[in-house]
Structure formats: structure tokens, C-alpha cells
Motif scaffolding. Structure first.
Motif, PDB file in Angstrom:
ATOM      1  N   ARG A   1      16.760  43.649  43.864  1.00 27.89           N
ATOM      2  CA  ARG A   1      17.713  43.178  42.856  1.00 27.89           C
ATOM      3  C   ARG A   1      19.109  43.114  43.465  1.00 27.89           C
ATOM      4  O   ARG A   1      19.578  44.082  44.063  1.00 27.89           O
TER       5      ARG A   1
ATOM      6  N   ARG B   1      23.287  41.294  42.999  1.00 30.38           N
ATOM      7  CA  ARG B   1      24.252  40.525  42.221  1.00 30.38           C
ATOM      8  C   ARG B   1      24.652  39.317  43.051  1.00 30.38           C
ATOM      9  O   ARG B   1      25.145  39.457  44.168  1.00 30.38           O
TER      10      ARG B   1
ATOM     11  N   ARG C   1      25.904  36.730  38.189  1.00 29.34           N
ATOM     12  CA  ARG C   1      24.646  37.153  37.576  1.00 29.34           C
ATOM     13  C   ARG C   1      23.830  38.036  38.511  1.00 29.34           C
ATOM     14  O   ARG C   1      24.006  38.021  39.726  1.00 29.34           O
TER      15      ARG C   1
ATOM     16  N   VAL D   1      20.136  38.898  39.955  1.00 29.89           N
ATOM     17  CA  VAL D   1      18.870  38.208  40.212  1.00 29.89           C
ATOM     18  C   VAL D   1      17.931  39.173  40.928  1.00 29.89           C
ATOM     19  O   VAL D   1      18.357  39.959  41.771  1.00 29.89           O
TER      20      VAL D   1
ATOM     21  N   TRP E   1      11.837  34.429  42.171  1.00 31.17           N
ATOM     22  CA  TRP E   1      13.087  35.016  41.687  1.00 31.17           C
ATOM     23  C   TRP E   1      13.121  34.961  40.169  1.00 31.17           C
ATOM     24  O   TRP E   1      12.665  33.988  39.565  1.00 31.17           O
ATOM     25  N   ASN E   2      13.676  36.012  39.552  1.00 29.11           N
ATOM     26  CA  ASN E   2      13.842  36.076  38.102  1.00 29.11           C
ATOM     27  C   ASN E   2      15.287  36.414  37.767  1.00 29.11           C
ATOM     28  O   ASN E   2      15.981  37.083  38.559  1.00 29.11           O
ATOM     29  N   ASP E   3      15.744  35.980  36.589  1.00 28.09           N
ATOM     30  CA  ASP E   3      17.078  36.375  36.147  1.00 28.09           C
ATOM     31  C   ASP E   3      17.018  37.758  35.521  1.00 28.09           C
ATOM     32  O   ASP E   3      15.956  38.407  35.492  1.00 28.09           O
ATOM     33  N   GLU E   4      18.156  38.223  35.006  1.00 25.34           N
ATOM     34  CA  GLU E   4      18.240  39.587  34.489  1.00 25.34           C
ATOM     35  C   GLU E   4      17.339  39.804  33.283  1.00 25.34           C
ATOM     36  O   GLU E   4      16.942  40.935  32.989  1.00 25.34           O
TER      37      GLU E   4
ATOM     38  N   LEU F   1      13.096  31.697  37.890  1.00 27.72           N
ATOM     39  CA  LEU F   1      14.119  30.734  38.285  1.00 27.72           C
ATOM     40  C   LEU F   1      13.530  29.694  39.226  1.00 27.72           C
ATOM     41  O   LEU F   1      12.817  30.040  40.176  1.00 27.72           O
TER      42      LEU F   1
ATOM     43  N   SER G   1      17.931  26.743  41.678  1.00 29.25           N
ATOM     44  CA  SER G   1      18.974  27.459  40.949  1.00 29.25           C
ATOM     45  C   SER G   1      19.228  28.858  41.511  1.00 29.25           C
ATOM     46  O   SER G   1      20.050  29.603  40.982  1.00 29.25           O
ATOM     47  N   VAL G   2      18.522  29.210  42.602  1.00 29.36           N
ATOM     48  CA  VAL G   2      18.729  30.527  43.223  1.00 29.36           C
ATOM     49  C   VAL G   2      19.968  30.468  44.110  1.00 29.36           C
ATOM     50  O   VAL G   2      20.092  29.589  44.967  1.00 29.36           O
TER      51      VAL G   2
END
Length: 290
Positions: free
Chosen positions: A218, A220, A224, A226, A250-253, A258, A262-263
Motif C-alpha cells: 500500500r 500513497r 490517493r 493505492v 491495483w485497487n483504490d482505498e 483500477l 489510471s495507476v
């Protein structure tokens, strides 16, 4: 730290992180002994120094971990805070020679000193030592440094050694032509391990979190948070053979997947770094059938 009395005829002190002794009488008076005398091994002063040395080790590790977090996240750090921390040898060791960036584009250089007033002394790529005093500085992730190659060459000339891996950190950049609606990377999938336990242990030893069937990282990235995840197998089959690495995603919070396009650059680089590090420990076949 000075020498402390420890019974008749001896003094003890911490020398390079270990308890050392010297005699205070006889022919060896004033000389450091090669090993700790048996009579001192259970002495209260020796025990106190050992516990203090263990605390110093934990403190040093914590300082490095915190500076690494600032660097990976490229978070702004108040210069006055750096000035206060600089008085502590452990913090100074973690911070020295990291590349810092101030308010202006030319305020980039290797951190060499921090004054009580909050000014920082840095060595620029021009070889000049300058003083900068912005309110905050960043310790940028290397993927964000436009002059990374030049900084690496200059660091080699200066003999720079960073306690926190920054300019020599392995980096990856996402291809500009990455297609839309692609959600995973399979470049480091298929790395075989003797068991899921071995693969999970490797992930943990590298500092990554193991959660369910994934090794995760994880970070920052800009505004955001990620999380990068690599499949390592179901946790219910730890002793089964033939575990292998899976795709990287990859995942957002909030846990939403994602698309690769968009990464952000830091999340991409750190995710690929994790997947590559896991894959590097795979079993490699040898012989004619390899």
C-alpha cells in the motif's frame, strides 16, 4: 557514551553497538579488552547497556522505516522538523544524502546538513553546496525525479551511500500506450515455489503484507492511497506443493479495482517492484530439460 564503572578493576561502555570492557588496573589499564570478562557478563551495568543497545537498534530501524515512508509517499516534510531530528544520530543517518526538493525547480540536491534555524545544506548537481530554507521539502520517490540518471552518476562520483534506498531503488514506468480496460499485469506471474508457505514467507521477509491469498503493498500516490496485490495462493493450502505467483493488480482505498491506465507512477513502480522481488525467488530448473 563514556566509560562506566563495573565492579573492581573494570569499566564498560557501548562501542559500535556492543558492550566493551577495559581494565582500570594492572598492565592492561586503559586498554579495551578483546572480549567481555566472565566476571562482568551478569553485571547490572552490562545488562543495562545491553538493553540500551537493543533500544538503539529498534530506534534506528524505526527512523529508517519512517524516512522510507516519507520517501515512497513523496510527502512534504517541514524543514524545521528535519532540523530538530538532525540532532539525533539515528535520524541523521537515515536522512543524510537523500535527494530533497524544495519550492523551486533548482532546489534539488543531496541533503548534507540541517541547521537549528531550519535551513538545509544540499549538494546540487553542479557540485555546489547551497543553503535552502523552504517551509517544507519532499524526499521524492525516484520515479518522480526527472534527473534520476544524472543523480545516480553524481552520487557515484561523490561516493554517496544512502541508508534509505532512494536513487538506486529499482523503478518501473508504465508504458504510455497501455490499452484501456486492461486490469492486470502478468509479467511476473507463474513463478513456482515449493509451497505457498515458502512464497508467503518470502513476501513477509521483503516487508510486504500477506492478506488472504495475496501479497500486498500500500502506497500513497499523489492525493490517493493505492494498494498493489499479487496472488500467492489460498492460505488454506500452506503445505501443498507447486505454489506460484499470480497476476499483479491495483485497487483504490475502497477496494475497487483500477484499470492500468489510471495507476499513478509511484503505485505502478512499487507494485512492479514487489511482484519482481517475489518472482526473483522462484525455483529455476536446471539441466537439459530446463
Amino acid at each position: 557514551m563514556g566509560w562506566l564503572s563495573a565492579g573492581d578493576g573494570y569499566e564498560v561502555a557501548l562501542v559500535e553497538g556492543r558492550v566493551a570492557a577495559r581494565a582500570t588496573a594492572g598492565r592492561a589499564a586503559g586498554r579495551q579488552l578483546k572480549s567481555l570478562p566472565r566476571a562482568l557478563r551478569d553485571h547490572p551495568e552490562v545488562d543495562r547497556l545491553r538493553r540500551f543497545a537493543a533500544w538503539l537498534d529498534r530506534h534506528t530501524t524505526a527512523c529508517v522505516a519512517q524516512v522510507d515512508t516519507w520517501m515512497v509517499s513523496s510527502l512534504p516534510v517541514p524543514t524545521l522538523l528535519l532540523a530538530r531530528l538532525w540532532r539525533d544520530e539515528a535520524w541523521q543517518c537515515a536522512l543524510r544524502d537523500l535527494v530533497v526538493v524544495g519550492d523551486e525547480p533548482d532546489e534539488v540536491g543531496f541533503l548534507r546538513d540541517a541547521t537549528d534555524s531550519g535551513a538545509l545544506r544540499v549538494v546540487t548537481l553542479d557540485g555546489e553546496t547551497v543553503r535552502i530554507a523552504p517551509r517544507t521539502v519532499t524526499l521524492p520517490h525516484p520515479v518522480l525525479l526527472a534527473d534520476l540518471d544524472e543523480l545516480r552518476e553524481f552520487a557515484a562520483e561523490l561516493g554517496v551511500t544512502q541508508r534509505v534506498e532512494q536513487i538506486h531503488r529499482a523503478t518501473w514506468r508504465r508504458a504510455e500506450d497501455t490499452p484501456d480496460k486492461v486490469w492486470s499485469v502478468s509479467e511476473f506471474a507463474g513463478g513456482k515455489f515449493p509451497s505457498r508457505y515458502v512464497l508467503a514467507a518470502r513476501a513477509a521477509s521483503l516487508g510486504y503484507r500477506v492478506s488472504g491469498g495475496y501479497a500486498t503493498c500500500r502506497v500513497r500516490d499523489g492525493a490517493r492511497v493505492v494498494e498493489a496485490s499479487t496472488w500467492i495462493g489460498e492460505p488454506y493450502y500452506w503445505d501443498d506443493s507447486d505454489a506460484e505467483t499470480g497476476d499483479l493488480t491495483w485497487n483504490d482505498e475502497d477496494g475497487r479495482s483500477l484499470p492500468l491506465r489510471s495507476v499513478g507512477p509511484v503505485a505502478w513502480s512499487e507494485g512492479m517492484r514487489m511482484a519482481a522481488a517475489l518472482y526473483a525467488g522462484r525455483q529455476v530448473e536446471e539441466g537439459k530439460g530446463a
